[in-house]
Enzyme design. Structure first.
Site, PDB file in Angstrom:
ATOM      1  N   HIS A 353      59.037  14.365 -34.860  1.00  0.00           N
ATOM      2  CA  HIS A 353      58.007  13.850 -35.751  1.00  0.00           C
ATOM      3  C   HIS A 353      58.058  12.350 -35.969  1.00  0.00           C
ATOM      4  O   HIS A 353      57.191  11.816 -36.658  1.00  0.00           O
ATOM      5  CB  HIS A 353      58.108  14.528 -37.120  1.00  0.00           C
ATOM      6  CG  HIS A 353      57.457  15.874 -37.166  1.00  0.00           C
ATOM      7  ND1 HIS A 353      56.096  16.038 -37.293  1.00  0.00           N
ATOM      8  CD2 HIS A 353      57.970  17.116 -37.084  1.00  0.00           C
ATOM      9  CE1 HIS A 353      55.812  17.327 -37.311  1.00  0.00           C
ATOM     10  NE2 HIS A 353      56.924  18.006 -37.173  1.00  0.00           N
ATOM     11  N   LYS A 544      50.660   7.709 -49.860  1.00  0.00           N
ATOM     12  CA  LYS A 544      51.617   8.227 -48.879  1.00  0.00           C
ATOM     13  C   LYS A 544      53.012   7.826 -49.327  1.00  0.00           C
ATOM     14  O   LYS A 544      53.182   7.018 -50.235  1.00  0.00           O
ATOM     15  CB  LYS A 544      51.326   7.721 -47.473  1.00  0.00           C
ATOM     16  CG  LYS A 544      51.208   6.215 -47.352  1.00  0.00           C
ATOM     17  CD  LYS A 544      50.867   5.800 -45.929  1.00  0.00           C
ATOM     18  CE  LYS A 544      49.426   6.077 -45.581  1.00  0.00           C
ATOM     19  NZ  LYS A 544      49.257   7.082 -44.552  1.00  0.00           N
ATOM     20  N   ARG A 545      54.008   8.419 -48.681  1.00  0.00           N
ATOM     21  CA  ARG A 545      55.403   8.076 -48.969  1.00  0.00           C
ATOM     22  C   ARG A 545      55.598   6.564 -48.877  1.00  0.00           C
ATOM     23  O   ARG A 545      55.086   5.912 -47.967  1.00  0.00           O
ATOM     24  CB  ARG A 545      56.291   8.805 -47.962  1.00  0.00           C
ATOM     25  CG  ARG A 545      57.770   8.538 -48.058  1.00  0.00           C
ATOM     26  CD  ARG A 545      58.526   9.546 -47.192  1.00  0.00           C
ATOM     27  NE  ARG A 545      58.085   9.526 -45.798  1.00  0.00           N
ATOM     28  CZ  ARG A 545      58.654   8.795 -44.838  1.00  0.00           C
ATOM     29  NH1 ARG A 545      59.671   8.004 -45.124  1.00  0.00           N
ATOM     30  NH2 ARG A 545      58.214   8.861 -43.604  1.00  0.00           N
ATOM     31  N   LYS A 550      55.058   1.808 -43.406  1.00  0.00           N
ATOM     32  CA  LYS A 550      53.703   2.228 -43.781  1.00  0.00           C
ATOM     33  C   LYS A 550      52.914   1.071 -44.398  1.00  0.00           C
ATOM     34  O   LYS A 550      51.702   1.166 -44.582  1.00  0.00           O
ATOM     35  CB  LYS A 550      53.757   3.421 -44.725  1.00  0.00           C
ATOM     36  CG  LYS A 550      54.308   4.685 -44.031  1.00  0.00           C
ATOM     37  CD  LYS A 550      54.371   5.873 -44.955  1.00  0.00           C
ATOM     38  CE  LYS A 550      54.951   7.100 -44.269  1.00  0.00           C
ATOM     39  NZ  LYS A 550      54.061   7.698 -43.253  1.00  0.00           N
ATOM     40  N   THR A 651      48.687  12.599 -41.153  1.00  0.00           N
ATOM     41  CA  THR A 651      47.690  13.632 -41.442  1.00  0.00           C
ATOM     42  C   THR A 651      46.819  13.226 -42.618  1.00  0.00           C
ATOM     43  O   THR A 651      45.718  13.731 -42.766  1.00  0.00           O
ATOM     44  CB  THR A 651      48.369  14.988 -41.743  1.00  0.00           C
ATOM     45  OG1 THR A 651      49.385  14.807 -42.725  1.00  0.00           O
ATOM     46  CG2 THR A 651      48.981  15.580 -40.483  1.00  0.00           C
ATOM     47  N   LYS A 655      42.683  13.919 -43.529  1.00  0.00           N
ATOM     48  CA  LYS A 655      42.156  14.449 -44.791  1.00  0.00           C
ATOM     49  C   LYS A 655      41.124  13.504 -45.383  1.00  0.00           C
ATOM     50  O   LYS A 655      40.066  13.932 -45.869  1.00  0.00           O
ATOM     51  CB  LYS A 655      43.304  14.674 -45.779  1.00  0.00           C
ATOM     52  CG  LYS A 655      44.318  15.700 -45.334  1.00  0.00           C
ATOM     53  CD  LYS A 655      45.607  15.587 -46.151  1.00  0.00           C
ATOM     54  CE  LYS A 655      46.741  16.332 -45.472  1.00  0.00           C
ATOM     55  NZ  LYS A 655      48.059  16.007 -46.033  1.00  0.00           N
TER      56      LYS A 655
END
Length: 801
Positions: A353, A544-545, A550, A651, A655
């Site tokens: 992942h 998000k985390r 990120k 993901t 969404k």
């Protein structure tokens, strides 16, 4: 189930299970009774599913994951059973509201972020598609943590999500497992003189299965999410207790039950690392015992194991399944090594992942020897035989052997869990096209050269049952009216929306749905933070985390850039609300500093009258599935801005897009495939690509030079430390220094391109009709990103079911 049946069951559960009356019950009482009423139907249908499979045996899939981020289940189960309207009517008769009631359900906090939510989507899709799939995880007493903000800084609080015993969990005492751990090896000889190692002196932990029914859409199939809780084999030592040492008497019980106490104990200390390794073994040992028990009950011969059982390892955490299955087959089933190895590799498959080092686990050999001595022996033997294959492929190449070995040599030898998973599996898949290519070319290129046939791509997807039908009822109703209800299980039908792209009235309905969802967000933020948000502004969301790759920091630098343009330059900007949400790992200092900075910027902007009506910042604390369900449908813009080459798939991007948000993102992960489906002109793609990032790294990237050359960057970074944000000047100097002297994730390198992309967004948002037409186009072209499509590919190419 019709409304009268549900009402009857509801009242019975209130009286006899909850122990109250409809008149005296509070909201949680009624939630619990309604859940138990639906559970009756789930249990009946699960029994029917099981009986059907007993009559016609089918291959079974066991999906092993340390995380299953389920969220709340009441609405989802009611929708999938077709009982949503019946539940609503039954509650109306009691003067209650279904949505208000559902809000009292605690999120099942069994995961951290994308990995766990993906697993939840996958088990939903397996049930909907009728695949005999079982999710296998750990029933943690405490989830990751409950995030609170104190003076703008993250504080972690225990998340005891199951304190009141979830009505969806069913303990299976008769199916508990005895799991050995610790101990030592006795080196013996068998009757034939062969070496016979005996694992002795181990401690026993009981693995108690707790089943959560997972119903597919339409209620035709009910599968199981089986979560294992650790229990001590002995409650306490009566002899020690009677001697007066009450604490020592329960020491073993406490130690055993710590295994399932908390998700991801810290790995910053030896005890935390040991607990994590024990957790991972506990999961695979329980899951494989369950798989083999069902296999034996169905009467299959052991040499047909891969024909009837598929085990998918979700990331490296369950990689011990390789060694544990070999132990069972060699030590307990007494199979010869080669036969056992063929069955093991034929049964197991591995999903990678991430390319981030922290997710590619390595455990010290010394720790392995203490915790799992027999498994270490088996790993050594697997490695010995594997290195013989390497030697045959690359004769005399010691570099290849060192690179591929399951053991990392050095002062502190380590077991490479990703290597173990690759060697012990028949399939290794990535989760987006670019990610899979980078796995093959950068992460494990020698493995790909050795076994190219093992590697394949399975781009992630998300379930439309949760992320449209449940999270966005306004959009779901419009889709039902326009397309019929088939889209819920065949998301490709969304393409039918393209016929309405030039229908002004239809596009206006899309706009009204978005406006209603934004109003819902405004209400939630007002309820939780007692602050107003202007629904007319552009909602730019990054949820998000929290992680440097990120790049929440890039987003924030742009916010500061806009603020300075407003207050110093008098610029007339498109009114915006920037919304952040996400948790930082407790030991991740820089991510926690970034959260603090976000909140400091939000406070300063919120107090500055010059920014009123033009710019605001909101940080939504304690991000979880139930928060995402009202946050995602409200977004105008979706931030998917990771450093190119580091986001495996994503993901959240899917969404947001299927709920009508437009994506600003890098050419990374599933953003690439979304652009291919939607059309790159309908997203806002910016920044360096993966190969350009790699080239900059080779050339010697100098972020300080960008600070010297760019007035915009210099102004923003100087503002972060001049005292206008936070309590004093220099408070956020460590963040600025990390950018100036390291900038590992190329934030400054992408800043100018990101600002330009945001300027295009601001200009486009000023034309509402064109904006919402583009949003409609995004929705229409997201059919490819249903988790149903992903699971069909796993079933066809990997599991053979």
């Amino acid at each position: 189930m019709n409304a009268s049946d549900i009402a009857l069951n509801l009242e019975r559960e209130l009286r006899y299970a909850v122990g109250t009356s409809p008149e005296a019950a509070d909201h949680y009482d009624v939630f619990r009774a309604m859940s138990l009423a639906l559970r009756q139907e789930l249990v009946d249908r699960e029994r029917q599913t099981r009986q059907s499979r007993a009559q016609q045996p089918t291959k079974r899939v066991y999906y092993l994951s340390m995380e299953f981020l389920i969220g709340q289940s009441l609405i989802n189960n009611a929708l999938n059973l077709g009982s949503h309207s019946g539940c609503g009517a039954a509650l109306d008769s009691l003067g209650r509201n279904l949505d208000e009631l559902a809000a009292h359900e605690p999120d099942a906090a069994l995961g951290n972020g994308g990995l766990g939510r993906l697993a939840a989507c996958f088990i939903d899709s397996m049930a909907t598609l009728g695949i005999a799939g079982t999710g296998c995880g750990i029933r943690y007493d405490y989830g990751l943590f409950r995030q609170e903000l104190v003076d703008g800084q993250q504080r972690e609080r225990p998340d005891n999500w199951n304190a009141d015993s979830s009505p969806w969990l069913i303990e299976r005492h008769a199916e508990a497992h005895q799991i050995p751990v610790y101990g030592h090896i006795e080196h013996l000889q068998g009757p034939d003189g062969d070496y016979l190692p005996m694992w002795m002196g181990w401690t026993t932990v009981v693995g108690m299965p707790c089943d959560m029914p997972i119903v597919g859409h339409g209620g035709h199939t009910v599968n199981t999410l089986r979560l294992y809780a650790a229990r001590s084999s002995e409650s306490f030592d009566m002899q020690i207790f009677n001697s007066g040492d009450f604490i020592k008497a329960v020491e073993q019980k406490v130690a055993s039950e710590t295994i399932s106490k908390v998700l991801y104990p810290t790995d910053a200390v030896d005890a935390g690392r040991e607990l994590r390794l024990v957790q991972e073994y506990f999961l695979v040992a329980c899951a494989l015992r369950d798989a083999l028990r069902t296999f034996d009950l169905e009467g299959h011969p052991i040499d047909e194991l891969p024909r009837w059982v598929a085990v998918q390892m979700n990331d490296t955490h369950p990689a011990l399944a390789v060694a544990e299955l070999m132990r069972i087959l060699v030590d307990e089933r007494r199979l010869p090594w080669d036969g056992a190895w063929a069955l093991t590799t034929g049964t197991l498959a591995y999903t990678n992942h991430t390319l981030m080092p922290e997710a590619l686990e390595k455990w010290s050999v010394a720790l392995f020897e203490r915790v799992l001595p027999r498994h270490l022996q088996l790993i050594y033997e697997i490695n010995r035989r594997f290195l013989a294959v390497v030697q045959a492929r690359w004769p005399g190449d010691d570099v290849a052997a060192a690179e591929l070995s399951l053991i990392e040599e050095g002062p502190h030898r380590k077991v490479r869990m990703a290597h173990l998973a690759i060697v012990g599996s028949h399939s290794v898949n990535g989760v987006a096209a670019l990610h899979t290519q980078l796995v093959k070319s950068h992460l494990v290129p020698r493995f790909h050269q050795l076994w190219p046939e093992k590697f394949n791509n399975k781009t992630n997807g998300v379930t439309p049952r949760r992320w449209i039908n449940q999270a966005n009822p306004g959009l779901a109703a419009l889709l039902n009216e326009t397309l019929g209800t088939g889209w819920v299980t065949d998301l490709d039908q969304l393409r039918g929306l393209e016929a309405h792209l030039d229908d002004t009235a239809f596009v206006e309905r899309i706009a009204r749905i978005k406006h209603d969802n934004k109003l819902r967000l405004v209400r939630e933020v007002a309820k939780g933070q007692h602050r107003a948000v202007d629904v007319q502004t552009l909602f730019d969301v990054q949820s998000k985390r929290m992680h440097e790759y990120k790049r929440q920091l890039l987003n924030l630098l742009h916010v500061v850039h806009l603020y300075l343009r407003v207050v110093e330059d008098g610029a007339d900007i498109t009114p915006r609300t920037h919304i952040f949400a996400g948790k930082a790992a407790p030991g991740y200092d820089m991510a926690k500093r970034i959260i603090h900075l976000i909140n400091a910027v939000a406070t300063t902007i919120g107090r500055d009258r010059r920014a009123d009506g033009r710019l605001s910042v909101v940080f939504v604390p304690d991000y979880k599935v139930s928060v995402a369900e009202w946050l995602i449908p409200a977004a105008d813009v979706s931030e998917q801005i990771s450093t190119a080459g580091l986001e495996a798939s994503g993901t959240g991007n899917m969404k947001f897009a299927m709920n009508g948000a437009l994506t600003v993102g890098t050419w990374d992960g599933a953003n690439i495939e979304m652009a291919e489906q939607i059309g790159p002109e309908h997203l806002y793609i910016f920044g360096l690509r993966a190969e350009e990032v790699e080239a900059r790294q080779r050339q010697g990237y100098q972020p300080r030079a960008l600070y010297e050359q760019s007035p915009a960057i210099r102004r923003v970074l100087d503002a972060l430390v001049d005292g206008r944000f936070g309590r004093h000047a220099g408070q956020f100097q460590p963040i600025v220094d990390s950018l100036l002297y390291h900038d590992t994730f190329f934030v400054l390198a992408d800043f100018a391109a990101y600002v330009q992309a945001q300027e295009r967004i601001s200009a486009d948002f000023r034309h509402p009709a064109a904006w919402h037409r583009k949003a409609l186009l995004n929705i229409a072209r997201m059919g490819q990103f249903s988790s149903d499509r992903t699971i069909r590919e796993y079933a066809r190419d990997i599991w053979r079911v």
